[in-house]
Design a protein around this motif. Structure first.
Motif, PDB file in Angstrom:
ATOM      1  N   MET A  43       0.833  -1.216   0.000  1.00  0.00           N
ATOM      2  CA  MET A  43       0.000   0.000   0.000  1.00  0.00           C
ATOM      3  C   MET A  43       0.871   1.271   0.000  1.00  0.00           C
ATOM      4  N   PRO A  44       0.280   2.438  -0.318  1.00  0.00           N
ATOM      5  CA  PRO A  44       1.062   3.678  -0.491  1.00  0.00           C
ATOM      6  C   PRO A  44       1.538   4.289   0.827  1.00  0.00           C
ATOM      7  N   MET A  45       2.567   3.695   1.404  1.00  0.00           N
ATOM      8  CA  MET A  45       3.060   4.108   2.719  1.00  0.00           C
ATOM      9  C   MET A  45       3.625   5.533   2.725  1.00  0.00           C
ATOM     10  N   GLN A  46       4.196   5.948   1.582  1.00  0.00           N
ATOM     11  CA  GLN A  46       4.773   7.302   1.528  1.00  0.00           C
ATOM     12  C   GLN A  46       3.719   8.385   1.740  1.00  0.00           C
ATOM     13  N   THR A  47       2.465   8.090   1.450  1.00  0.00           N
ATOM     14  CA  THR A  47       1.411   9.093   1.653  1.00  0.00           C
ATOM     15  C   THR A  47       1.107   9.277   3.141  1.00  0.00           C
ATOM     16  N   VAL A  48       1.450   8.291   3.946  1.00  0.00           N
ATOM     17  CA  VAL A  48       1.180   8.368   5.394  1.00  0.00           C
ATOM     18  C   VAL A  48       2.444   8.761   6.170  1.00  0.00           C
ATOM     19  N   TYR A  49       3.580   8.197   5.763  1.00  0.00           N
ATOM     20  CA  TYR A  49       4.875   8.480   6.400  1.00  0.00           C
ATOM     21  C   TYR A  49       5.885   8.925   5.338  1.00  0.00           C
ATOM     22  N   PRO A  50       5.790  10.181   4.876  1.00  0.00           N
ATOM     23  CA  PRO A  50       6.701  10.606   3.794  1.00  0.00           C
ATOM     24  C   PRO A  50       8.171  10.459   4.201  1.00  0.00           C
ATOM     25  N   GLY A  51       8.966   9.806   3.370  1.00  0.00           N
ATOM     26  CA  GLY A  51      10.386   9.646   3.647  1.00  0.00           C
ATOM     27  C   GLY A  51      10.754   8.362   4.376  1.00  0.00           C
ATOM     28  N   ILE A  52       9.762   7.623   4.822  1.00  0.00           N
ATOM     29  CA  ILE A  52      10.067   6.353   5.500  1.00  0.00           C
ATOM     30  C   ILE A  52      10.589   5.345   4.468  1.00  0.00           C
ATOM     31  N   THR A  53      11.293   4.324   4.910  1.00  0.00           N
ATOM     32  CA  THR A  53      11.611   3.204   4.031  1.00  0.00           C
ATOM     33  C   THR A  53      10.353   2.349   3.973  1.00  0.00           C
ATOM     34  N   SER A  54       9.654   2.379   2.864  1.00  0.00           N
ATOM     35  CA  SER A  54       8.388   1.635   2.778  1.00  0.00           C
ATOM     36  C   SER A  54       8.625   0.151   3.043  1.00  0.00           C
ATOM     37  N   HIS A  55       7.702  -0.454   3.767  1.00  0.00           N
ATOM     38  CA  HIS A  55       7.932  -1.832   4.226  1.00  0.00           C
ATOM     39  C   HIS A  55       6.638  -2.556   4.557  1.00  0.00           C
ATOM     40  N   LEU A  56       6.740  -3.873   4.540  1.00  0.00           N
ATOM     41  CA  LEU A  56       5.708  -4.734   5.099  1.00  0.00           C
ATOM     42  C   LEU A  56       6.058  -4.963   6.553  1.00  0.00           C
ATOM     43  N   HIS A  57       5.056  -5.026   7.414  1.00  0.00           N
ATOM     44  CA  HIS A  57       5.305  -5.377   8.812  1.00  0.00           C
ATOM     45  C   HIS A  57       4.942  -6.859   8.949  1.00  0.00           C
ATOM     46  N   LEU A  58       5.928  -7.637   9.355  1.00  0.00           N
ATOM     47  CA  LEU A  58       5.735  -9.076   9.543  1.00  0.00           C
ATOM     48  C   LEU A  58       5.791  -9.371  11.030  1.00  0.00           C
ATOM     49  N   GLN A  59       4.733  -9.933  11.554  1.00  0.00           N
ATOM     50  CA  GLN A  59       4.674 -10.176  13.005  1.00  0.00           C
ATOM     51  C   GLN A  59       4.126 -11.569  13.278  1.00  0.00           C
ATOM     52  N   LEU A  60       4.894 -12.366  13.997  1.00  0.00           N
ATOM     53  CA  LEU A  60       4.409 -13.695  14.385  1.00  0.00           C
ATOM     54  C   LEU A  60       3.244 -13.518  15.363  1.00  0.00           C
ATOM     55  N   CYS A  61       2.289 -14.449  15.324  1.00  0.00           N
ATOM     56  CA  CYS A  61       1.122 -14.340  16.213  1.00  0.00           C
ATOM     57  C   CYS A  61       1.546 -14.383  17.680  1.00  0.00           C
ATOM     58  N   ASN A  62       2.657 -15.054  17.986  1.00  0.00           N
ATOM     59  CA  ASN A  62       3.146 -15.091  19.370  1.00  0.00           C
ATOM     60  C   ASN A  62       4.128 -13.945  19.662  1.00  0.00           C
ATOM     61  N   LYS A  63       4.335 -13.071  18.687  1.00  0.00           N
ATOM     62  CA  LYS A  63       5.205 -11.894  18.804  1.00  0.00           C
ATOM     63  C   LYS A  63       6.687 -12.214  19.023  1.00  0.00           C
TER      64      LYS A  63
END
Ligand SMILES: *[C@@H]1O[C@H](CO)[C@@H](O)[C@H](O)[C@H]1NC(C)=O
Length: 159
Positions: free
Chosen positions: A131-151
Motif C-alpha cells: 500500500m502507499p506508505m509514503q502518503t502516510v509516512y513521507p520519507g520512511i523506508t516503505s515496508h511490510l510489517h511481519l509479526q508472528l502471532c506469538n510476537k
C-alpha cells in the motif's frame, strides 16, 4: 553408542534441519529478493525489539517493500483472516493486511492490500499489493510489517 542409536540421532538431526529449512520465508516483496529488513530512517528502525513511541517495542520485523510492489506468499499459506493494523482513520491508506498460517508458523502481514481475505495461496503466488506508505509516512523506508502471532522474533526465518 550402539550403531542403531547413532543412526537414530542422525535421523533426528536431519529431521530438525529439514523442519527449520521449511520454515524459511521465500521472497515476500517483488523488489526485495532477500527479504532485507528496514534499517534506520527518520521514523525509527525495522528490527524486532526496536524502540517505538510511548516506550513500546517493535513486536514485528519490517521487510523493505516499495509502494505498489507485488507481495508474494513466502511458502504455501492459508489465509486465516483479515488483519487491520490501526484504528486511526488518518492511516486508512495503509490500513489493511492478513493473518496467515503456513510452514508451522502463524503470522500477520500488514500494509498489504490483499487479493483476497480467505482461502489458500501457493508459495510465490500473489497475496496482494504493497500500500502507499509514503502518503502516510513521507520519507520512511516503505515496508511490510511481519509479526508472528506469538510476537516472537521472526528474523531467523528471514535469513
Ligand atoms: C491469527 O489467526 C489465528 C488462527 O485463526 C488466531 O489463532 C490468532 O489469534 C490470530 N492472531 C492475530 C494476532 O490476529
Amino acid at each position: 553408542m550402539m550403531k542403531t542409536e547413532v543412526i537414530l540421532s542422525a535421523l533426528i538431526v536431519l529431521a530438525i534441519l529439514a523442519e527449520s529449512e521449511s520454515q524459511k520465508f521465500g521472497q515476500l516483496c517483488s523488489n526485495n529478493r532477500f527479504n532485507k529488513i528496514r534499517g534506520w530512517d527518520k521514523f525509527g528502525q525495522g528490527r524486532h525489539g526496536a524502540p517505538r513511541s510511548g516506550g513500546r517495542k517493535h513486536s514485528g520485523v519490517d521487510v523493505i517493500c516499495s509502494d505498489g510492489a507485488a507481495v508474494y506468499a513466502p511458502f504455501d499459506v492459508k489465509i486465516n483472516s483479515r488483519s487491520i493494523p490501526y484504528s486511526d482513520p488518518k492511516k486508512k491508506a495503509i490500513n489493511d493486511g492478513l493473518n496467515l498460517s503456513g510452514a508451522g508458523l502463524c503470522f500477520n502481514l500488514w500494509y498489504v492490500k490483499p487479493v483476497k481475505y480467505s482461502g489458500v495461496v501457493k508459495k510465490g503466488q500473489r497475496l496482494g499489493t504493497m500500500m502507499p506508505m509514503q502518503t502516510v509516512y513521507p520519507g520512511i523506508t516503505s515496508h511490510l510489517h511481519l509479526q508472528l502471532c506469538n510476537k516472537y522474533d521472526p528474523t531467523r526465518y528471514l535469513r
